[in-house]
Design an enzyme around this catalytic site. Structure first.
Site, PDB file in Angstrom:
ATOM      1  N   ILE A   1     -15.540  -1.135   9.828  1.00 50.76           N
ATOM      2  CA  ILE A   1     -16.446  -1.361   8.870  1.00 50.76           C
ATOM      3  C   ILE A   1     -16.977  -1.020   7.318  1.00 50.76           C
ATOM      4  O   ILE A   1     -17.371  -0.644   6.937  1.00 50.76           O
ATOM      5  CB  ILE A   1     -17.273   0.437   9.384  1.00 50.76           C
ATOM      6  CG1 ILE A   1     -15.831   0.992   9.298  1.00 50.76           C
ATOM      7  CG2 ILE A   1     -17.570   0.275  10.848  1.00 50.76           C
ATOM      8  CD1 ILE A   1     -16.892   3.350   8.865  1.00 50.76           C
TER       9      ILE A   1
ATOM     10  N   ASN B   1      -1.867  -0.361   4.476  1.00 53.50           N
ATOM     11  CA  ASN B   1      -2.014  -1.129   3.406  1.00 53.50           C
ATOM     12  C   ASN B   1      -2.199  -0.945   2.177  1.00 53.50           C
ATOM     13  O   ASN B   1      -3.210   0.198   1.728  1.00 53.50           O
ATOM     14  CB  ASN B   1      -2.818  -2.012   3.783  1.00 53.50           C
ATOM     15  CG  ASN B   1      -3.572  -2.973   2.949  1.00 53.50           C
ATOM     16  OD1 ASN B   1      -3.022  -3.252   2.050  1.00 53.50           O
ATOM     17  ND2 ASN B   1      -3.671  -4.044   3.919  1.00 53.50           N
TER      18      ASN B   1
ATOM     19  N   THR C   1      -5.818  -1.715   0.720  1.00 55.67           N
ATOM     20  CA  THR C   1      -6.879  -1.509   1.396  1.00 55.67           C
ATOM     21  C   THR C   1      -7.398   0.254   1.806  1.00 55.67           C
ATOM     22  O   THR C   1      -8.390   0.766   1.574  1.00 55.67           O
ATOM     23  CB  THR C   1      -6.933  -1.791   3.272  1.00 55.67           C
ATOM     24  OG1 THR C   1      -5.753  -1.458   3.575  1.00 55.67           O
ATOM     25  CG2 THR C   1      -7.719  -2.964   3.339  1.00 55.67           C
TER      26      THR C   1
ATOM     27  N   GLN D   1     -10.220   2.625   0.236  1.00 55.94           N
ATOM     28  CA  GLN D   1     -11.120   3.808   0.753  1.00 55.94           C
ATOM     29  C   GLN D   1     -11.436   5.377  -0.084  1.00 55.94           C
ATOM     30  O   GLN D   1     -12.442   5.296   0.006  1.00 55.94           O
ATOM     31  CB  GLN D   1     -10.098   4.206   2.037  1.00 55.94           C
ATOM     32  CG  GLN D   1     -10.502   3.046   3.585  1.00 55.94           C
ATOM     33  CD  GLN D   1     -12.010   3.098   3.689  1.00 55.94           C
ATOM     34  OE1 GLN D   1     -11.900   4.170   4.301  1.00 55.94           O
ATOM     35  NE2 GLN D   1     -12.915   2.163   3.988  1.00 55.94           N
TER      36      GLN D   1
ATOM     37  N   LYS E   1      -1.305   8.323   9.066  1.00 56.17           N
ATOM     38  CA  LYS E   1      -2.743   9.266   9.111  1.00 56.17           C
ATOM     39  C   LYS E   1      -3.555   8.832   8.759  1.00 56.17           C
ATOM     40  O   LYS E   1      -3.888   8.063   8.303  1.00 56.17           O
ATOM     41  CB  LYS E   1      -2.945  10.781   8.093  1.00 56.17           C
ATOM     42  CG  LYS E   1      -1.453  11.578   9.242  1.00 56.17           C
ATOM     43  CD  LYS E   1      -0.845  13.570   8.715  1.00 56.17           C
ATOM     44  CE  LYS E   1      -0.509  13.541   7.222  1.00 56.17           C
ATOM     45  NZ  LYS E   1      -0.169  15.191   7.361  1.00 56.17           N
TER      46      LYS E   1
ATOM     47  N   GLU F   1     -11.605   9.438   4.758  1.00 57.57           N
ATOM     48  CA  GLU F   1     -12.539  11.057   4.269  1.00 57.57           C
ATOM     49  C   GLU F   1     -11.794  11.673   3.538  1.00 57.57           C
ATOM     50  O   GLU F   1     -12.541  12.233   2.787  1.00 57.57           O
ATOM     51  CB  GLU F   1     -13.137  11.756   5.528  1.00 57.57           C
ATOM     52  CG  GLU F   1     -13.653   9.907   6.379  1.00 57.57           C
ATOM     53  CD  GLU F   1     -13.825  11.375   7.794  1.00 57.57           C
ATOM     54  OE1 GLU F   1     -15.271  10.604   8.633  1.00 57.57           O
ATOM     55  OE2 GLU F   1     -13.426  12.093   7.865  1.00 57.57           O
TER      56      GLU F   1
END
Lengths: 169, 734
Positions: free
Chosen positions: B471, B621, B624, B628, B691, B695
């Site tokens: 997503i 990575n 990315t 996030q 992990k 969020e």
């Protein structure tokens, strides 16, 4: 219904369209150029940005039949996965996107923003209207603010654009 | 593969591909407009018709009558589907309100019809001709009014609405330093850039849906349940998703209406939910009222901590679990949490990025700032004094890893925290009052079963298939990195295929559980494929190396592809978990730092600098993962300063239901952002030792801004978002 003919990515395309068809839907649904995205259909998000006659516009806010004889450049016209436009390559390098849905609009806007600055077109944050505008962080962020990225890649997008512009972020 | 003992050394630890900053492998497709999203499969199915959704114009009540006659005779109309003619529909496991309303209406803009026509323009025009007469009923739309009547919601497993440890009331009452404060967070919208969209095509009683969905298996099941089909008759295809943030976890109206429309029209139909419908038709993050009480000794040690939260939802809806982190984040012998749920007739509340912790941390981390000030402690020092390496409710249960204090200390040094003036309102830069704020970041790490299939061809290309979704999180890339590392091939020799219900079931994308679990599933499948390769090539040794496209043992080395010389080799497996998450609390930690300016005359807030320091296991990575985190920081700026679904409490709907009214951060709002990942591996979490991160990056950001606004102005705002009207009348003298 009406006919309209314009150049899209260097190719003349003639279409017979419902006159209510937006330029965005003409590109997506009739020419199957779905790189241009529909995010809101109301000129609020910038995902549908394309370059018409050298200027960036929200293709959802304009009817296709208004563009007879004009020249349209979409994200597909800037480059291909094998031969990316420098701005496309910079977005990949700096990870200037995540989900990718606002990305074509961001890239079309970014390409046009650099041209706007080169052409001396001022913005809301330009301090001196008599001097040539520079691509400062503030100018860049102000000019790109019509393109929403909900994934929040703004910081990376700014890096990508400044690299293409030949400046440090 | 069962993962029930801590990970030891495995091929991932080679870190030849994993852990390296790697550009997205789907990047060239996305940046050139070639990635195909749900509404964009123009070649298959061929010549779809267009559906346009009609939303209910009342929040609660009934449809008294519907007049479709004018719409039916409009040009190009093929079909109109309403609850009256749709046939019997079930309701999925994951949605609270039904997805096609009528005659009863459960919430505003609940879909009541889909109008199908030859063209989009015809469908849109005809939809305006659908005439609906409603019998409106009185509803409840005001959380603060419903607060007193809110009930205790049913518990689910370990998640109980009430928790208590020790004697909270007694310990709080006798604490020499106390805080008792109430905070509010508003309803928020996911507002992802791609609207919910689906294309449906039937072949007999088999349905294919090209859709935009985070959880393929859940949604396949719910499509089947809603339409009364066997699950094996439903195929979902969702390889590219234009953002979700929890809004696309579930089956939504676009998919149901595309399927019903296609059945009625007897041809493929595509439906994109109109942007102005999205905010009331789909789910949102529910508003909360949170009361936090903290009692501490003069030594700065917390003796009592209590957190209560009220939220609202439709009947059978769930509460926003905003107290979750308070059970785990800080020490303190006497504790309590409570959740209460008011019945509201607003649209359905459900998960949005970091449900529970995102709004919970918005409140808790202001409370910690307030408490530090009362104690005369630096907010970092106060948090450090109340660090705990064990679950405070179960002291025999350690955290698998917990580097909260390290995140704060490293961040403080990098950010120049020592330049902060602890006395508010004292830092000026021209017309700007400057403030710095800090907050902890916390979000749990969730373990979910996840499967994958890996295929090897004679050219040495490895193809991964899993119903995992990307997503925007980078799943394609980290899955390719995982397979490359495991099979000893360069990234270019890996093909990743995602988001198809015909592939093995994965964890899916949600709850920041996607990356760790889906790559662990790929790891498990690759372990099997390695065994198959070894067997095929006649290697008996346990010491086989997969490197540089070669399989090597002792002095024998064979090209990997040779194992598939007489036919493709495939392996499939899942990662499943034992009880390591029970014996060890698995969470992710971080620290958010913000510097901002508040205009002394207008109270305009401008964010100047942001830093996040995260400890979240192995970073698969860094490119990315960083995206996030900065994306979450951006969403946190929105939560702090602008995002609020404004409730019309008379009519019961969110008024600002488009992207002009619901403000999210734009380029001009966001400065350069920095992130630091602490070096960490967590052998309790999975063979990947990773992990979640997506969020964590959001949890605490808004509070760091609120604390910075306080530091700049001396004004403590406890009601989000922090808009100018909440500051102007209290601004210090210029």
């Amino acid at each position: 219904m009406a006919t309209v003919s314009f150049s899209v990515n260097g190719e003349v395309r003639a279409l017979k369209l419902d006159t209510r068809t937006t330029l965005l839907d003409a590109l997506r649904e009739h020419l199957h150029l779905t790189g241009t995205k529909k995010g809101c259909d109301h000129g609020q998000c910038g995902a549908c940005t394309v370059i018409v006659g050298g200027q960036r516009i929200n293709s959802c806010l304009t009817l296709a039949v208004m563009h007879e004889g004009e020249t349209v450049t979409t994200i597909e016209g800037l480059g291909t996965p094998e031969h990316m436009h420098p701005m496309q390559a910079a977005f990949v390098k700096h990870d200037g996107f995540q989900c990718g849905y606002c990305t074509p609009g961001q890239i079309c806007s970014a390409v046009a923003v650099l041209d706007e600055i080169k052409a001396g077109i001022p913005s809301h944050v330009t301090g001196d209207l008599n001097a040539a505008p520079q691509l400062t962080n503030t100018e860049l962020r102000e000019r790109m603010s019509g393109n929403i990225c909900r994934c929040g890649a703004y910081s990376n997008i700014a890096e990508a654009i400044t690299e293409v512009a030949g400046r440090r972020a | 593969m069962k993962f029930d003992t801590p990970a030891t050394t495995n091929p991932i630890d080679q870190l030849k591909v994993i852990g390296h900053a790697t550009s997205r492998i789907d990047g060239p497709l996305k940046t050139t407009g070639r990635a195909t999203y749900a509404y964009e499969w123009h070649d298959r199915p061929a010549s779809p018709a267009y559906g346009y959704i009609v939303g209910a114009a009342i929040a609660k009540g009934r449809i008294a009558s519907m007049d479709l006659s004018r719409a039916r005779s409009a040009p190009g109309i093929i079909a109109i589907v309403t609850a009256e003619n749709a046939g019997k529909l079930g309701k999925g496991n994951y949605n609270t309100a039904k997805l096609l309303g009528g005659p009863d209406i459960d919430h505003y803009h609940q879909a009541v019809a889909v109008v199908v026509a030859e063209t989009f323009e015809q469908a849109r025009a005809a939809a305006q001709l659908v005439k609906v007469d409603y019998a409106a009923a009185k509803g409840s739309f005001d959380l603060s009014a419903g607060r007193d009547g809110a009930a205790k919601p049913p518990g689910r497993g370990d998640d109980q609405p009430d928790t208590t440890v020790g004697d909270f009331p007694g310990a709080f009452a006798s604490s020499p330093v106390q805080l008792d404060a109430t905070y509010t967070t508003p309803d928020q919208a996911h507002a992802m850039m791609e609207p919910h969209a689906s294309m449906a095509a039937w072949e007999g009683d088999k349905l294919t849906l090209w859709t935009s969905n985070q959880m393929i298996a859940w949604t396949t099941g719910d499509v089947a349940k809603t339409l009364g089909l066997p699950k094996e008759n439903v195929r979902l295809i969702s390889p590219f998703i234009g953002g979700g943030f929890g809004g696309k976890l579930f089956l939504r109206a676009d998919a149901v209406l595309a399927a019903l429309g296609a059945r009625a029209a007897n041809r493929p139909v595509k439906v994109a939910m109109q942007r102005p419908l999205m905010f009331n038709n789909t789910t949102h993050r529910p508003a909360t009222i949170q009361r936090i009480r903290i009692g501490a000794g003069r030594d700065g040690k917390i003796t009592a901590i209590g957190h209560e939260s009220w939220s609202g939802n439709l009947p059978e809806g769930r509460p926003e679990t905003a107290v979750q982190q308070t059970r785990l984040l800080y020490a303190g012998e006497n504790r309590m949490t409570a959740l209460r749920l008011a019945m509201l007739d607003l649209p359905e509340g459900n998960a949005m990025r970091a449900p529970g912790e995102a709004p919970g941390m918005m409140a808790l981390e202001i409370a910690m700032d307030e408490m530090a000030e009362r104690l005369g402690l630096d907010p970092i020092e106060f948090r450090a004094r109340n660090d705990t390496q064990v679950d405070p409710e179960h002291p025999n249960r350690p955290f698998s890893q917990r580097q909260l204090v390290e995140c704060m200390r490293i961040g403080a040094e990098r950010f120049g925290w020592n330049k902060r003036n602890a006395e508010p309102g004292k830092q000026r830069d021209g017309r700007w009052l400057i403030g710095m704020g800090v907050a902890a970041a916390f979000r749990n790490n969730l373990l979910m079963k996840s499967g994958a299939r890996v295929r090897l061809d004679r050219g040495g290309t490895v193809t991964v298939e899993t119903d995992m979704t990307d997503i925007g999180t980078g799943s394609y890339t980290i899955i390719a990195q995982t397979a490359a590392e495991m099979m000893g091939v360069p990234l270019e020799k890996v093909v990743v295929r995602l988001g198809d219900s015909s592939f093995p079931v994965s964890a899916g994308s949600g709850g920041q559980f996607g990356a760790n679990n889906s790559t662990s599933g790929v790891y498990a499948a690759c372990v099997k494929l390695r065994e198959a390769v070894a067997q095929k090539l006649g290697f008996n040794s346990a010491e086989i190396a997969f490197t540089d496209g070669q399989v090597t043992a002792g002095n024998r080395s064979v090209p990997l592809g040779q194992a598939a010389s007489d036919g493709e080799l495939a392996a499939e497996d899942s990662i499943e978990y034992g009880d390591l998450a029970k014996t060890h609390q698995q969470s992710t930690f971080g620290a958010h730092f913000v510097e901002l300016g508040v205009d002394v005359a207008t109270a305009e807030i401008r964010v100047r600098r942001m830093l996040a320091v995260c400890a979240a296991g192995r970073i698969l990575n860094p490119t990315t993962a960083r995206s996030q985190v900065i994306g979450a920081m951006t969403m946190g700026v929105g939560a702090a300063l602008m995002e609020e679904l404004a409730v019309d409490k008379r009519s019961g709907f969110f008024v600002n239901h488009d992207l002009a009214g619901y403000e999210v951060p734009v380029h001009a709002d966001i400065p350069h952002q920095d992130t630091i990942f602490l070096d960490e591996t967590d052998p309790m979490s999975s063979p990947m030792k990773a992990k979640g991160i997506g969020e964590l990056g959001l949890c605490g950001v808004a509070a760091a801004l609120a604390n910075a606004v306080y530091n700049a102005t001396g004004i403590r705002v406890r009601e989000y978002p922090i808009t100018l009207d909440k500051l102007l009348h209290r601004m210090p003298d210029a």
